[in-house]
Write an enzyme that holds these catalytic residues in place. Structure first.
Site, PDB file in Angstrom:
ATOM      1  N   ALA A 141       0.863  -1.173   0.000  1.00  0.00           N
ATOM      2  CA  ALA A 141       0.000   0.000   0.000  1.00  0.00           C
ATOM      3  C   ALA A 141       0.903   1.227   0.000  1.00  0.00           C
ATOM      4  O   ALA A 141       2.061   1.150   0.404  1.00  0.00           O
ATOM      5  CB  ALA A 141      -0.894  -0.016   1.233  1.00  0.00           C
TER       6      ALA A 141
ATOM      7  N   GLY B 225       0.564  -4.964   1.008  1.00  0.00           N
ATOM      8  CA  GLY B 225      -0.632  -4.987   0.167  1.00  0.00           C
ATOM      9  C   GLY B 225      -0.387  -5.633  -1.190  1.00  0.00           C
ATOM     10  O   GLY B 225      -1.322  -6.169  -1.796  1.00  0.00           O
TER      11      GLY B 225
ATOM     12  N   GLU C  64      -0.761  -9.221  -0.578  1.00  0.00           N
ATOM     13  CA  GLU C  64      -2.182  -9.458  -0.312  1.00  0.00           C
ATOM     14  C   GLU C  64      -3.007  -9.402  -1.598  1.00  0.00           C
ATOM     15  O   GLU C  64      -3.922 -10.197  -1.796  1.00  0.00           O
ATOM     16  CB  GLU C  64      -2.689  -8.434   0.711  1.00  0.00           C
TER      17      GLU C  64
ATOM     18  N   GLU D 145       4.599  -5.302   7.228  1.00  0.00           N
ATOM     19  CA  GLU D 145       3.888  -4.226   7.930  1.00  0.00           C
ATOM     20  C   GLU D 145       4.369  -4.049   9.361  1.00  0.00           C
ATOM     21  O   GLU D 145       4.317  -2.944   9.907  1.00  0.00           O
ATOM     22  CB  GLU D 145       2.375  -4.506   7.933  1.00  0.00           C
TER      23      GLU D 145
END
Ligand code: HXC
Length: 257
Positions: free
Chosen positions: A65, A108, A111, A131
């Site tokens: 992200a 992300g 993911e 993260e």
């Protein structure tokens, strides 16, 4: 309007979406999320498309992200705007989605790859949920999908230490279906996607639905669901055609591809 952060093209019956934010290793900004989900929905609604391929660049599928976009957000803001909620749109895509991953698939990015139906990796692929190093934790499904894919020990190891996994370990652990050399990644992924797109669409959608149930329900319910889907496949013209073609020793010509 043309998308900014992705490239979209059609190769035969395969819809190809390429994450394209080269200056930021394809960091997944909100703008990119909207474009990816829009492109997926458009392909999903297109009867000429039988499989979708999602890929990034040689250096990165996606490095996570967008940290710069997130850094100053408050919890209230993240919650009220449901910051990453739109990615759930991927779950409603019925057409199979194949991820082709080279380079970094972190946070992300990992993911997003795991939201796809299967992952093909280049030997350069690097997976991770780092993260923890940012003082947070996976928030787009990593704790759940990684645990399903590689089991508790490796998922805990990766999520708690933030360490990465190379392509060989990812294949050994069941995170990816195949590893190929980086220069062959797109050819192989396109071949896999083209194969999927050549089958009966009715059977394909039922089959994807059945496998997804394995991750969402008990074994008993999943088996019953599979049986009902299997039986309902006999309502399709393509079941008649597929089986007749076998008996007549010829290739099937599926009506709904
Ligand atoms: C924003 C990013 C980024 C990210 C890289 N960049 N990753 N920008 N968000 N996630 C930017 C860098 O700031 C830099 O921009 C440019 O991309 C190139 O990256 P470098 O770091 O210079 O490249 P390199 O030294 O090769 O290192 C590559 C890397 C590193 C190891 C992948 O970039 C990295 O650690 N990135 C962050 C990985 C990460 O923590 N991902 C998880 C994010 S959190 P400039 O402008 O400086 O050149 C997450 C949460 C998901 O994903 C859950 C949400 C609910």
């Amino acid at each position: 309007t043309d998308p900014h952060y992705i490239l979209v093209e059609t190769r035969g019956r395969v819809g190809v979406i390429t994450l394209h934010r080269p200056g930021a290793l394809n960091a997944l900004s909100i703008g990119m999320m909207h474009e990816v989900v829009d492109a997926l929905r458009t392909f999903d609604a297109d009867e000429g498309i039988g499989c979708i391929l999602l890929t990034g660049s040689e250096r990165a599928f996606a490095a996570g992200a967008d940290i710069k976009e997130m850094a100053e957000r408050s919890a209230t803001e993240m919650f009220l705007r449901d910051w990453f909620g739109d990615w759930e749109g991927l779950n409603r895509v019925r057409t199979p989605v194949v991820a082709a991953v080279a380079g970094y698939a972190l946070g992300g990015g990992c993911e997003l790859a795991m939201m796809c139906d299967t992952i093909i990796a280049a030997d350069t692929a690097i997976f991770g949920q780092p993260e923890i190093n940012l003082g947070v934790l996976p928030g787009m499904g990593g704790s759940q999908r990684l645990a399903h894919a590689v089991g508790k020990a490796k998922a805990m190891d990766m999520v708690l230490t933030g360490r990465t996994m190379d392509a060989a370990e990812a294949e050994r652990s069941g995170l990816v279906s195949r590893v190929v050399s980086a220069d062959q990644l797109l050819d192989v992924a396109l071949e896999v996607a083209t194969t999927i797109a050549s089958k009966s669409r009715v059977a394909t959608l039922l089959a994807k639905d059945a496998v997804k149930a394995a991750f969402e329900t008990t074994l008993e319910q999943g088996l019953r669901y599979e049986r009902r889907l299997f039986e309902s496949a006999f309502a399709s013209e393509d079941q008649k055609e597929g089986m007749a073609a076998f008996v007549e020793k010829r290739p099937p010509e599926f009506r709904h591809r």
